[in-house]
Design a protein around this motif. Structure first.
Motif: not given
Lengths: 384, 168
Positions: A377-378, A360-362, A323-324, A350-352
Motif C-alpha cells: 500500500q503506497l 507505505g506498508a508491504i 495505491l494498492g 529492496s521492496m520493503r
C-alpha cells in the motif's frame, strides 16, 4: 449491703488503686455487694438484684470460667483496657480484675481499675505507630509499583534495543547487497558494452576501414552491411537503456509502462500476466511510479526465477489516497523463516525499503506449496 | 413466647482494616472517614431478631488490631461464640494475618464460628486481593466469605446476621 467490717476489708484490699467499681460474688456468681461509679461519676451502692452482666458486661460469656475460679483458691484473671464511652465525653478505660477469695461468704472479688490515662497515652502511641505503618506500607506499595514500571520500561528498552540492532543489521546487510547489486549491474553493463557493443563497433570500424580500400561498388555493399550493424547497435543501446530505467515511465506514466513491461515479460518468460487495474490511468509522483513499477518488476522476476508457474496475477487499484498493489502466484512458495533465496531475499528487502521510504506498508504471505502473495500500500501523497 | 439469647462475638484483624467502622455502621448506622486506632477493646451491644421466637443480644467485642492475643489479652476472646475475621482488600498483608488471628481465637474458643469479611470493597481501584486468594483462605478455615464496605454500607448487616445465625 455488707457490714462495715467487709467495707473496711475491701478498702484495705484495694488501697492505693484507682478503683472504679467492685463487686463481691458468691460461688454461684450472685452479687453479694457492689460499689461502682455510675455514668455521671457519682458513687452508688447495692446492685444485689442486678445480673452480673449488666454491671460488668465484659464478663458475659465468661460465666463458666468465673465459676471455676470461684472454686479455685488463689486464681485470678484480668481483662485489660476496656473502653467505656460516656455520653459527650472521651472514652474512659478500665481494667477488669477477678480474684478468687475466701472472705466472708464471698468467693470472687471483681473490680474495675481506672486505666484511662495510660490507655489514652497508649492510644496516641498506637495511633502514631499505625499511621506510620500505613505510610510505610503505602510507600512500599508505591516502590513496588515503581519497580514494576521500571522493569517494564527496562524490558521495553531492551526489546527496542534489540529491534534497533536488528534494523541496523538489516540496513547494513541491505547496504552491502545494494552495493553488490550495483557492482553486478555495472559488471553486466561493462560486459554488455565490451562484448556486444564494443565488438560490434570494432567490427564496424574494421568494415569501414576495409571499405575505404575497396572499389566503390564493393564498398557500397559494405556500407549497407555497416548500416545494418549500426541499426542493430542502436537497438542494443535502446534495450540496455530500457533495462536500466524505462524512459516511458517518466514520459507516459505507470499504466503504459506496466503494459509494456508485461508484454516483454511474457515474451521472454512465456509466463502470462493477468492484470487488473483501476484508477491508475493518471500520473502519480515520480517516487510512487518508480516504486510501484520496481515492486511489480521485482515480484515478476522472482516469480519467473523460483515459482515455476504459467501465470501471475497483478492488481493495481487506487483507493482514496492509497495505491494498492497485489501480486499473486500459485507457485512453489517458500518459508520466510527458513528459506530465503539470496536474490529473492535482496528483492524482498529492496521492496520493503522502497515502500518504507514512502511511509507505505508491504506484506509477504508465502509458505512452501502455497505460492507467494505480496500486498503493498503506497500513500500517493507521500514525497520522499 | 420469645426466647432470648446472649452471645459474645469478636472482630479480629490487622490494624486499620475497618473493624471499628463495621461496628459503628452496624450498631450506630454511621461512618467516619477519620482513622482512629483502637486500644484494648470496645464493647458494643446490639439486639437482633433471629426469628419470631428468638431474640439475640449480641455483645460485640471490637479488639485492637495488630496485637497478639497472649497474656491478659487472651481473655478478650474467651467465652466468645464467634468472630468476624476482617481483612482489607487493598492490603495483601492483612489477609495472611487472619490465619494467626484465627489460630489464636480457635485456641481460646475451639467451638466458635468464623465469618471472613473482605472490607473496603468500595475502593475498587486500589484492590489487590484476588477472589482466589480470599476463597483459598475461606476454604482453609472452613468459613464463609463476604465482601463488605462499612463506608457504603454494603453487606454489613448481612455479615453480622450470618454470624448470628451460625452461633444462635
Amino acid at each position: 449491703m455488707m457490714d462495715r467490717v467487709v467495707v473496711e476489708w475491701i478498702t484495705r484490699r484495694l488501697a492505693q488503686q484507682q478503683v472504679l467499681a467492685y463487686a463481691l460474688l458468691d460461688r454461684d456468681l450472685k452479687i453479694l455487694d457492689c460499689h461502682w461509679l455510675v455514668d455521671n461519676g457519682d458513687p452508688a451502692q447495692g446492685g444485689q438484684d442486678l445480673p452480673l452482666g449488666s454491671i460488668f458486661p465484659a464478663l458475659i460469656g465468661l460465666e463458666d470460667h468465673l465459676r471455676h475460679f470461684a472454686r479455685t483458691p488463689g486464681g485470678e484473671m484480668e481483662i485489660p483496657q476496656i473502653a467505656r464511652q460516656l455520653p459527650n465525653q472521651k472514652p474512659i478505660y478500665y481494667t477488669l480484675r477477678v480474684e478468687s477469695i475466701r472472705e466472708f461468704d464471698a468467693h470472687l472479688l471483681v473490680f474495675a481499675l481506672d486505666a484511662t490515662d495510660e490507655s489514652r497515652m497508649e492510644q496516641q502511641l498506637i495511633q502514631q505507630r499505625n499511621e506510620l505503618r500505613l505510610h510505610v506500607e503505602a510507600r512500599l506499595r508505591a516502590e513496588e509499583a515503581l519497580k514494576q514500571a521500571n522493569d517494564q520500561l527496562e524490558t521495553r528498552v531492551q526489546k527496542r534495543t534489540i529491534e534497533l540492532q536488528e534494523a541496523n543489521a538489516q540496513l547494513r546487510s541491505l547496504s552491502r547487497r545494494l552495493v553488490e547489486i550495483q557492482e553486478t549491474e555495472r559488471r553486466e553493463i561493462a560486459r554488455e558494452l565490451h562484448d556486444e557493443i564494443g565488438q560490434a563497433l570494432t567490427g564496424l570500424k574494421l568494415l569501414l576501414q576495409r571499405s575505404a580500400r575497396l572499389p566503390e561498388d564493393v564498398a557500397r555493399a559494405n556500407v549497407t552491411e555497416a548500416q545494418e550493424m549500426v541499426f542493430e547497435l542502436m537497438n542494443r543501446v535502446r534495450q540496455l537503456s530500457l533495462e536500466l530505467r524505462p524512459t516511458m515511465l517518466d514520459d507516459l506514466g505507470l499504466l503504459p509502462t506496466l503494459l509494456w513491461h508485461f508484454d516483454r515479460f511474457t515474451a521472454h518468460t512465456q509466463i502470462n500476466v493477468r492484470f487488473k487495474h483501476a484508477g491508475i490511468d493518471r500520473r502519480f509522483s515520480s517516487d510512487v511510479e518508480i516504486t510501484a513499477y520496481r515492486i511489480i518488476q521485482e515480484a515478476l522476476t522472482n516469480a519467473a526465477r523460483y515459482a515455476n508457474v504459467n501465470e501471475i496475477s497483478v492488481r493495481v487499484m487506487l483507493s482514496g489516497d492509497i495505491l494498492g498493489i497485489q501480486i499473486d502466484d500459485r507457485g512453489k512458495g517458500f518459508s520466510l523463516e527458513t528459506f530465503r533465496p539470496h536474490g529473492a531475499s535482496v528483492g524482498l528487502s529492496s521492496m520493503r525499503e522502497r515502500v518504507a521510504s514512502l511511509d507505505g506498508a508491504i506484506s509477504f504471505d508465502t509458505a512452501p506449496g502455497e505460492g507467494v502473495h505480496i500486498h503493498a500500500q503506497l500513500p500517493i501523497g507521500a514525497q520522499s | 413466647m420469645t426466647r432470648t439469647l446472649q452471645k459474645k462475638i469478636c472482630l479480629l484483624g490487622d490494624f486499620a482494616v475497618g473493624k471499628t467502622s463495621l461496628v459503628q455502621r452496624f450498631v450506630h448506622h454511621r461512618f467516619d472517614e477519620k482513622y482512629l486506632s483502637t486500644v484494648g477493646v470496645n464493647i458494643s451491644r446490639k439486639e437482633i431478631l433471629l426469628d419470631e421466637q428468638t431474640q439475640l443480644h449480641l455483645l460485640i467485642w471490637d479488639l485492637a488490631g495488630g496485637e497478639e492475643f497472649v497474656g491478659p489479652q487472651a481473655n478478650y476472646i474467651k467465652g466468645a461464640s464467634g468472630a468476624l475475621l476482617v481483612c482489607d482488600l487493598t492490603r495483601a498483608i492483612t489477609l495472611s494475618a487472619l490465619k494467626l488471628y484465627a489460630a489464636d481465637f480457635h485456641a481460646a474458643s475451639p467451638a466458635a464460628s468464623f465469618v471472613i469479611l473482605a472490607n473496603k470493597s468500595d475502593l475498587t481501584a486500589q484492590r489487590v486481593l484476588t477472589e482466589n486468594q480470599l476463597t483459598e483462605l475461606a476454604d482453609e478455615l472452613s468459613a464463609p466469605l463476604m465482601m463488605t464496605s462499612a463506608k457504603n454500607d454494603d453487606n454489613v448487616e448481612r455479615a453480622f446476621a450470618m454470624l448470628a445465625d451460625t452461633i444462635a
